[in-house]
Design a protein around this motif. Structure first.
Motif, mmCIF file in Angstrom:
data_model
loop_
_atom_site.group_PDB
_atom_site.id
_atom_site.type_symbol
_atom_site.label_atom_id
_atom_site.label_comp_id
_atom_site.label_asym_id
_atom_site.label_seq_id
_atom_site.Cartn_x
_atom_site.Cartn_y
_atom_site.Cartn_z
ATOM 1 N N GLY A 1 0.834 -1.211 0.000
ATOM 2 C CA GLY A 1 0.000 0.000 0.000
ATOM 3 C C GLY A 1 0.864 1.255 0.000
ATOM 4 O O GLY A 1 0.582 2.232 -0.704
ATOM 5 N N ALA A 2 1.947 1.225 0.796
ATOM 6 C CA ALA A 2 2.846 2.388 0.874
ATOM 7 C C ALA A 2 3.518 2.621 -0.476
ATOM 8 O O ALA A 2 3.670 3.766 -0.918
ATOM 9 N N MET A 3 3.898 1.510 -1.144
ATOM 10 C CA MET A 3 4.525 1.630 -2.481
ATOM 11 C C MET A 3 3.560 2.268 -3.475
ATOM 12 O O MET A 3 3.940 3.071 -4.313
ATOM 13 N N LYS A 4 2.272 1.904 -3.346
ATOM 14 C CA LYS A 4 1.269 2.477 -4.270
ATOM 15 C C LYS A 4 1.168 3.995 -4.054
ATOM 16 O O LYS A 4 1.134 4.769 -5.021
ATOM 17 N N VAL A 5 1.168 4.414 -2.793
ATOM 18 C CA VAL A 5 1.074 5.870 -2.525
ATOM 19 C C VAL A 5 2.315 6.572 -3.089
ATOM 20 O O VAL A 5 2.210 7.626 -3.721
ATOM 21 N N LEU A 6 3.499 5.948 -2.889
ATOM 22 C CA LEU A 6 4.741 6.556 -3.422
ATOM 23 C C LEU A 6 4.681 6.646 -4.948
ATOM 24 O O LEU A 6 4.995 7.690 -5.532
ATOM 25 N N GLU A 7 4.255 5.560 -5.596
ATOM 26 C CA GLU A 7 4.191 5.562 -7.070
ATOM 27 C C GLU A 7 3.198 6.616 -7.578
ATOM 28 O O GLU A 7 3.469 7.313 -8.560
ATOM 29 N N ASP A 8 2.072 6.746 -6.880
ATOM 30 C CA ASP A 8 1.090 7.770 -7.266
ATOM 31 C C ASP A 8 1.692 9.171 -7.119
ATOM 32 O O ASP A 8 1.532 10.024 -7.997
ATOM 33 N N ALA A 9 2.401 9.364 -6.007
ATOM 34 C CA ALA A 9 2.994 10.690 -5.754
ATOM 35 C C ALA A 9 4.037 11.022 -6.832
ATOM 36 O O ALA A 9 4.066 12.146 -7.357
ATOM 37 N N LEU A 10 4.863 10.039 -7.162
ATOM 38 C CA LEU A 10 5.890 10.269 -8.196
ATOM 39 C C LEU A 10 5.240 10.562 -9.555
ATOM 40 O O LEU A 10 5.692 11.442 -10.296
ATOM 41 N N ILE B 1 8.109 9.421 1.569
ATOM 42 C CA ILE B 1 7.609 9.923 0.279
ATOM 43 C C ILE B 1 8.055 11.376 0.085
ATOM 44 O O ILE B 1 8.512 11.772 -0.986
ATOM 45 N N THR B 2 7.973 12.159 1.132
ATOM 46 C CA THR B 2 8.380 13.583 1.061
ATOM 47 C C THR B 2 9.846 13.687 0.646
ATOM 48 O O THR B 2 10.210 14.526 -0.188
ATOM 49 N N GLN B 3 10.680 12.811 1.227
ATOM 50 C CA GLN B 3 12.108 12.850 0.875
ATOM 51 C C GLN B 3 12.362 12.446 -0.574
ATOM 52 O O GLN B 3 13.321 12.888 -1.192
ATOM 53 N N LYS B 4 11.508 11.573 -1.083
ATOM 54 C CA LYS B 4 11.700 11.075 -2.456
ATOM 55 C C LYS B 4 11.260 12.083 -3.519
ATOM 56 O O LYS B 4 11.561 11.919 -4.692
ATOM 57 N N LEU B 5 10.484 13.079 -3.102
ATOM 58 C CA LEU B 5 9.921 14.024 -4.073
ATOM 59 C C LEU B 5 10.740 15.307 -4.132
ATOM 60 O O LEU B 5 11.433 15.663 -3.171
ATOM 61 N N SER B 6 10.618 16.002 -5.272
ATOM 62 C CA SER B 6 11.281 17.308 -5.350
ATOM 63 C C SER B 6 10.270 18.446 -5.178
ATOM 64 O O SER B 6 10.625 19.613 -5.183
ATOM 65 N N ILE B 7 8.977 18.114 -5.054
ATOM 66 C CA ILE B 7 7.954 19.139 -4.806
ATOM 67 C C ILE B 7 7.425 18.955 -3.373
ATOM 68 O O ILE B 7 7.567 17.864 -2.806
ATOM 69 N N PRO B 8 6.819 20.002 -2.810
ATOM 70 C CA PRO B 8 6.356 19.875 -1.419
ATOM 71 C C PRO B 8 5.167 18.928 -1.255
ATOM 72 O O PRO B 8 4.328 18.822 -2.156
ATOM 73 N N THR B 9 5.131 18.257 -0.098
ATOM 74 C CA THR B 9 3.943 17.491 0.279
ATOM 75 C C THR B 9 3.209 18.293 1.354
ATOM 76 O O THR B 9 3.840 18.883 2.241
ATOM 77 N N ILE B 10 1.894 18.304 1.240
ATOM 78 C CA ILE B 10 1.064 18.993 2.240
ATOM 79 C C ILE B 10 0.271 17.899 2.944
ATOM 80 O O ILE B 10 -0.608 17.274 2.336
ATOM 81 N N GLY B 11 0.602 17.669 4.199
ATOM 82 C CA GLY B 11 0.012 16.529 4.905
ATOM 83 C C GLY B 11 -1.289 16.862 5.602
ATOM 84 O O GLY B 11 -1.500 17.982 6.086
ATOM 85 N N ILE B 12 -2.160 15.860 5.632
ATOM 86 C CA ILE B 12 -3.363 15.927 6.494
ATOM 87 C C ILE B 12 -3.534 14.507 7.022
ATOM 88 O O ILE B 12 -3.772 13.569 6.256
ATOM 89 N N GLY B 13 -3.304 14.333 8.297
ATOM 90 C CA GLY B 13 -3.273 12.987 8.865
ATOM 91 C C GLY B 13 -2.098 12.208 8.338
ATOM 92 O O GLY B 13 -2.195 11.004 8.099
ATOM 93 N N ALA B 14 -0.970 12.886 8.112
ATOM 94 C CA ALA B 14 0.206 12.227 7.527
ATOM 95 C C ALA B 14 1.481 12.590 8.294
ATOM 96 O O ALA B 14 2.581 12.438 7.766
ATOM 97 N N GLY B 15 1.333 13.059 9.518
ATOM 98 C CA GLY B 15 2.485 13.296 10.394
ATOM 99 C C GLY B 15 3.282 14.537 10.072
ATOM 100 O O GLY B 15 2.939 15.320 9.173
ATOM 101 N N ASN B 16 4.385 14.645 10.815
ATOM 102 C CA ASN B 16 5.157 15.898 10.821
ATOM 103 C C ASN B 16 6.301 15.914 9.812
ATOM 104 O O ASN B 16 7.051 16.889 9.746
ATOM 105 N N GLY B 17 6.432 14.846 9.034
ATOM 106 C CA GLY B 17 7.559 14.810 8.095
ATOM 107 C C GLY B 17 7.201 15.352 6.722
ATOM 108 O O GLY B 17 7.994 15.248 5.786
ATOM 109 N N CYS B 18 6.013 15.925 6.580
ATOM 110 C CA CYS B 18 5.612 16.514 5.287
ATOM 111 C C CYS B 18 6.172 17.934 5.187
ATOM 112 O O CYS B 18 6.605 18.523 6.179
ATOM 113 N N SER B 19 6.110 18.494 3.974
ATOM 114 C CA SER B 19 6.661 19.847 3.785
ATOM 115 C C SER B 19 5.717 20.925 4.317
ATOM 116 O O SER B 19 6.109 22.077 4.477
#
Ligand code: KIV
Length: 334
Positions: A211-220, A243-261
């Motif tokens: 499931g986590a891989m699917k979210v990463l692939e979707d984000a990429l 996922i945030t570290q793997k991306l070059s654009i910001p992530t905006i989290g909601i229910g996704a913890g403090n490691g988002c941009s």
């Protein structure tokens, strides 16, 4: 009834004189005076030192510097006004408005025209924050062409600066079509509430390695398609951080913890603008009690009207004594 009684009280102390000129002066308020004395004015005095406009460039440089990006929903003029005044970087007219502002069962019910109406009111109040409008279900999934037409309406009629749409890989072509036309797109992966029926409800996504891989692939995929940022909703914090570290654009989290941009919350939730007992997702922090404060204020108003404490003399407009005398005299003759 009350006006008649208090007028009668005022009139008893006045001598009998008449001045017909008063009648001619009856349409006494010019348009200017009416607007000055109306409570229907939008915002009051503009701030002397307004904030600089947040642009895509501003968001990019915040991301480069590692400065968290703040985003909140607004659904109408006052909620956008307060969000902008509070210094939000982005204001989102989310389709959550279907549920939290219009009382609908879920977000699938809201139609494009309703979203556009709310976008326009939010745009009028948002002077500095970057504005994003959420494409409602049914307005973009059929074909990239349909999505582009809808996105253009959000910019031209809704007066939004960017749009958000839900979905991963399968939306890549659509995102490309919209961004190529010069409209910034905010992606949205993880839990996508418009697809709750297919997801089996509002369920946390990416809880297994697959499931986590699917979210990463979707984000990429949506990054590759041209999104300027991505909302990551209801994903375990560790997964969102990777996922945030793997991306070059910001992530905006909601229910996704403090490691988002950055972070986004629904304003009605985080300000506590709902009655006690309402369900609140785990990730929401309630920063205020707007519902409780409004309830107290309206109850006080009710009590003061019932007991005739409100309006007090300071809430009324004066009339020169001699004008009142004339009015009383004329009105007695009617
Ligand atoms: O509709 C909405 O308000 C949203 C946010 C929760 C991201 O999509």
């Amino acid at each position: 009834m009350y006006i008649t009684r208090s007028l009668a009280r005022s009139c008893t102390s006045l001598p009998r004189s008449t001045r017909p000129s008063l009648v001619a002066a009856m349409p006494f308020l010019s348009a200017f005076q009416q607007s000055r004395h109306s409570s229907h004015s939008p915002m009051g005095t503009p701030p002397t030192n307004p904030r600089k406009k947040v642009t895509i460039g501003t968001l990019r440089s915040m991301h480069r510097r590692g400065e968290p990006i703040t985003m909140i929903t607004a659904h109408d003029f006052p909620s956008a006004h307060v969000a902008d005044a509070a210094g939000m970087d982005m204001v989102l007219v989310g389709d959550s408005l279907a549920m939290v502002a219009l009382g609908m069962e879920d977000t699938s019910e809201i139609i494009l025209e309703e979203m556009l109406l709310h976008c326009r009111s939010v745009a009028r109040a948002t002077k500095a924050a970057f504005t994003v409008g959420d494409l409602p279900m049914g307005s973009y999934e059929i074909a990239p062409q349909q999505a582009l037409e809808t996105a253009i309406r959000f910019v031209k009629e809704g007066r939004m600066q960017g749009i958000k749409l839900e979905g991963g890989k399968e939306m890549a072509q659509t995102i490309e079509k919209i961004t190529t036309a010069g409209i910034p797109v905010l992606g949205h992966v993880g839990l996508t509430p418009q697809r709750q029926n297919a997801l089996g409800g509002f369920r946390v996504q990416g809880k297994t390695s697959l499931g986590a891989m699917k979210v990463l692939e979707d984000a990429l995929a949506v990054q590759e398609a041209g999104c300027f940022a991505i909302v990551l909703e209801a994903v375990p914090a560790e997964v969102a951080a990777i996922i945030t570290q793997k991306l070059s654009i910001p992530t905006i989290g909601i229910g996704a913890g403090n490691g988002c941009s950055g972070q986004v919350l629904v304003q009605v939730d985080m300000t506590g603008n709902f009655p006690p007992g309402r369900f609140l997702p785990k990730f929401v922090k309630k920063y205020g009690d707007v519902w409780g404060e409004s309830l107290k204020a309206i109850e006080s108003y009710r009590d003061e009207v019932k007991s005739r404490q409100y309006p007090a003399p300071e809430h009324t407009y004066p009339i020169p004594k001699e004008e009142l005398e004339v009015f009383c005299a004329i009105s007695k003759k009617l």
